[in-house]
Scaffold this active site. Structure first.
Site, mmCIF file in Angstrom:
data_model
loop_
_atom_site.group_PDB
_atom_site.id
_atom_site.type_symbol
_atom_site.label_atom_id
_atom_site.label_comp_id
_atom_site.label_asym_id
_atom_site.label_seq_id
_atom_site.Cartn_x
_atom_site.Cartn_y
_atom_site.Cartn_z
ATOM 1 N N HIS A 80 0.841 -1.198 0.000
ATOM 2 C CA HIS A 80 0.000 0.000 0.000
ATOM 3 C C HIS A 80 0.879 1.253 0.000
ATOM 4 O O HIS A 80 0.507 2.277 -0.570
ATOM 5 C CB HIS A 80 -0.903 0.040 1.239
ATOM 6 C CG HIS A 80 -1.964 -1.006 1.239
ATOM 7 N ND1 HIS A 80 -1.726 -2.297 1.649
ATOM 8 C CD2 HIS A 80 -3.272 -0.953 0.875
ATOM 9 C CE1 HIS A 80 -2.846 -2.993 1.537
ATOM 10 N NE2 HIS A 80 -3.797 -2.205 1.070
ATOM 11 N N ASP A 152 -4.960 -6.238 -7.326
ATOM 12 C CA ASP A 152 -5.123 -5.471 -6.100
ATOM 13 C C ASP A 152 -5.252 -4.004 -6.532
ATOM 14 O O ASP A 152 -5.128 -3.685 -7.721
ATOM 15 C CB ASP A 152 -3.915 -5.689 -5.186
ATOM 16 C CG ASP A 152 -4.227 -5.445 -3.711
ATOM 17 O OD1 ASP A 152 -5.272 -4.830 -3.419
ATOM 18 O OD2 ASP A 152 -3.431 -5.852 -2.861
#
Length: 200
Positions: A80, A152
């Protein structure tokens, strides 16, 4: 655990959601691993046994299940916020991290989400989510998976760093070329035209 999964899937279906981005199929061997708190908390085989049971329970409620994050987060860092990689050999992945994913494929899981980690033993350049070697070579060809493959989140730090480092015009086009069927992305207003242009 299975009862809770059933209730969650029923709730999703009730409010109109028919695609569940769960269950987590990652295995972390240490509590210091980034992904540890999100995992089932068991070893590879126990996680595979759980996946084999929970996927049908979820999907019988009318909400497609999604295994993530292929081919397994393991001890890699948080994508992330930035770049992450692992040098685990494929033979070791096959005996460990891939077991829960194989279990889900065997029971007909509807979706698999691919991580942004660079799996150096398979492809030392592209993150797994953008790697033809990982998605088409391993997931489709070696494991025989025929369901939906989704990336993702493409807005995550690891992908931003990769895009800047390699001066890539469209990550979305690259993801589709790698073999992803669906993209988890925020910049659809600019990327849908880019995909249309690439198809033409």
């Amino acid at each position: 655990v299975l009862y809770q999964a059933k209730l969650t899937a029923q709730a999703l279906k009730y409010v109109g959601v028919n695609w569940n981005f769960a269950p987590i199929a990652d295995v972390a061997t240490s509590s210091s691993n980034y992904i540890y708190d999100r995992t089932f908390g068991k070893d590879y085989q126990q996680t595979a046994d759980y996946i084999k049971q929970v996927v049908p329970v979820m999907q019988q409620q009318g909400a497609g299940a999604t295994l993530k994050h292929f081919p397994g987060y393991g001890s890699a860092g948080d994508t992330h916020t930035g770049f992450a990689k692992t040098s685990t050999p494929y033979a070791e992945l096959a005996k460990k991290d891939l077991l829960p994913f194989k279990a889900g494929i065997d029971v007909g899981v509807d979706g698999i989400m691919v991580t942004h980690i660079v799996m150096q033993a398979i492809d030392d350049t592209y993150p797994a989510s953008l790697s033809h070697k990982v998605i088409t070579g391993v997931l489709r060809q070696k494991l025989g998976y025929q369901g939906v493959i989704i990336t993702d989140g493409l807005e995550m730090g690891a992908i931003g760093q990769f895009k800047r480092a390699h001066n890539i015009a469209s990550i979305d086009v690259l993801a589709l070329q790698a073999g992803d069927d669906a993209l988890l992305a925020e910049d659809y207003a600019t990327q849908i035209p880019a995909i249309k242009a690439a198809i033409k």
